[in-house]
Enzyme design. Structure first.
Site, PDB file in Angstrom:
ATOM      1  N   ASP A   1       0.848  -1.197   0.000  1.00  0.00           N
ATOM      2  CA  ASP A   1       0.000   0.000   0.000  1.00  0.00           C
ATOM      3  C   ASP A   1       0.879   1.240   0.000  1.00  0.00           C
ATOM      4  O   ASP A   1       2.063   1.202   0.384  1.00  0.00           O
ATOM      5  CB  ASP A   1      -0.934   0.004   1.217  1.00  0.00           C
ATOM      6  CG  ASP A   1      -0.181   0.143   2.532  1.00  0.00           C
ATOM      7  OD1 ASP A   1       0.717  -0.690   2.788  1.00  0.00           O
ATOM      8  OD2 ASP A   1      -0.483   1.064   3.315  1.00  0.00           O
TER       9      ASP A   1
ATOM     10  N   GLU B   1       0.206  -0.628   5.830  1.00  0.00           N
ATOM     11  CA  GLU B   1       1.248   0.029   6.631  1.00  0.00           C
ATOM     12  C   GLU B   1       1.075   1.542   6.661  1.00  0.00           C
ATOM     13  O   GLU B   1       1.237   2.178   7.706  1.00  0.00           O
ATOM     14  CB  GLU B   1       2.633  -0.342   6.079  1.00  0.00           C
ATOM     15  CG  GLU B   1       3.786  -0.022   7.007  1.00  0.00           C
ATOM     16  CD  GLU B   1       4.297   1.421   6.898  1.00  0.00           C
ATOM     17  OE1 GLU B   1       5.026   1.875   7.807  1.00  0.00           O
ATOM     18  OE2 GLU B   1       3.978   2.084   5.887  1.00  0.00           O
TER      19      GLU B   1
END
Length: 478
Positions: free
Chosen positions: A116, A182
């Site tokens: 991500d 994250e």
């Protein structure tokens, strides 16, 4: 460990079986596939997978699927996309996990990165489209090109090179764990670890989400600051009143909040909150000129704090106001504002307990509340610091591999930022050896516009990890 000390030939360590590690063959393998590695990285950059709840989750799912396909193409048969639930019951970001079982007597290494990315921000600040990878002047630009899709590709490419060169002799266990949330604060990370504890069990963990010392000089990150954040709200009136009719006897909330914020630092710019851990025994030098260039400090702006620049960055607390709630100038009216709120972010020196740091902030706020205003402190997120033990075998192997790949001595360095989930890894796997590596450099501008990756250092990072895998495969952990 001695935090942020420079590497020496003694602590780098030549391999006991140097003749069995064919570094040149690994280099050739990395080079042969490098154009394809860059192409695959560019394809990942094109997928705007953002784990924030305000963004469409479909691209994040597409990102996980693309990463899973990369692992299958690398020869991994056991590839899964897994999720855990958040506290509110909604699903967490999709993590990609693949595992190659260790041969008898061989250790297992877990390779971590995250797929991500941060939102792109203002498109006007980008010199090219954020989700289109563009090569300029030896760098690859695009959101996630460095943080952290390059980490994924470094893992995959290093594994592919090691498997190709070692062939049937490659018995090292390898687990890939590519997180999908994250940049949203890893809200389900701990739950995910607890749920899949056996699946993710390893002897060595490589967290590829950090930086090198500078372009051309590799580094192993051996210390990370911890973090606490929260909001401070000042209230002085029940409601807004006319600034002409009532102004004078009472100060407005933004003014009082500003006075309170001003007490958080002393005259030199050091954090003035009593009870925080602070030390300055770093061994790597960083000049003021280097810091000014890396941080884009304007001419004439005096630097804050005392002691070494590296100490101020890595082993001392740093407090920033990162948000402020008050009416915008363009819509301001002539009223005394009854309340104002600010968000603070406090980076903590290694060794600082986050709960104790938040208590220190609370005591400071209560002791320095101006003019008897009502102040509400609301704690936010917290994360532990990290201090590596570089006497571990894996750390010595990593320093050797970095020097072999770059052709110059590697350094141990601290990072002023935080990776809070490392403490979760250590809690669940207390005997694991953790290496924090990275592909970024001081000009990568992760999280900012024009994020980029230095292509030459990326190639070296892949080779360094392939060398590490080969050495662990041959020598184990002793």
């Amino acid at each position: 460990m001695t935090p942020t000390s420079a590497a020496t030939p003694e602590n780098a360590g030549a391999p006991r079986s140097a003749g069995t590690i064919d570094a040149e063959a690994l280099r050739l393998s990395v080079d042969r596939s490098f154009d394809g590695t860059l192409e695959r990285l560019s394809h990942l950059v094109a997928i705007p997978g953002i784990a924030w709840s305000s963004f469409d989750p479909a691209p994040l799912d597409a990102s996980a699927a693309a990463v899973a396909e990369l692992l299958r193409a690398a020869g991994l048969g056991d590839v899964q996309i897994l999720r855990s639930q958040k506290v509110d019951g909604t699903p967490g970001g999709p993590a990609v996990v693949a595992r190659r079982q260790a041969a008898q007597g061989k250790p297992t290494i877990l390779l971590y990165a995250h797929h991500d990315v941060q939102p792109p921000g203002d498109p006007a600040l980008w010199e090219s489209e954020p989700f289109t990878a563009v090569e300029r002047n030896g760098r690859l630009y695009g959101r996630g090109a460095a943080d952290d899709k390059a980490g994924i590709m470094a893992h995959v490419a290093a594994y592919t090179a090691a498997a190709e060169v070692l062939g049937t002799e490659f018995g090292l266990g390898v687990t890939f764990f590519f997180e999908g949330e994250e940049e949203a604060g890893s809200p389900t990370f701990r739950t995910f670890l607890e749920t899949h504890r056996e699946l993710l069990s390893a002897d060595v963990i490589v967290v590829a989400d950090s930086s090198n010392w500078k372009v051309g000089i590799p580094a192993l990150t051996t210390s990370l600051r911890g973090l606490v954040d929260g909001t401070i709200e000042v209230q002085v009136l029940e409601h807004a009143v006319h600034s002409g009719m009532f102004g004078g006897p009472v100060l407005d909330a933004p003014t009082l909040l500003s006075r309170l914020i001003a007490t958080l630092h002393d005259a030199e710019g050091n954090v003035a909150i009593e009870g925080l851990v602070s030390y300055d025994n770093v061994g790597v030098g960083l000049t003021e000129a280097e810091y000014r260039a890396d941080a884009s400090v304007l001419d004439g702006v005096r630097l804050a704090g005392t002691g070494s620049i590296a100490g101020r960055l890595w082993t001392k607390p740093a407090l920033s106001i990162i948000g402020f709630d008050a009416p915008a100038v363009d819509v301001a009216s002539n009223t005394l504002l009854p309340r104002a709120r600010a968000k603070f972010s406090l980076r903590l020196a290694p060794g600082q307990i986050p709960a104790e740091a938040m208590d220190a902030v609370r005591r400071h706020v209560e002791a320095n509340t101006p003019f008897g205003a009502k102040v509400v402190l609301t704690p936010g997120e917290s994360g532990n610091s990290f201090l590596a033990d570089t006497n571990y075998t894996a750390a010595k192997f990593a320093m050797w591999a970095l020097e072999e790949a770059w052709g110059v001595p590697a350094v141990e360095m601290g990072i002023g930022g935080s990776i809070p989930f490392i403490s979760d890894l250590l809690d669940l796997y207390p005997d694991v050896q953790i290496l924090v590596t990275g592909v970024e450099d001081p000009d990568s501008r992760a999280h900012s516009a024009n994020e980029s990756l230095h292509i030459g250092d990326f190639r070296n990072a892949i080779l360094a990890e392939a060398l590490l895998l080969a050495r662990l495969n041959i020598e184990g952990l002793g």
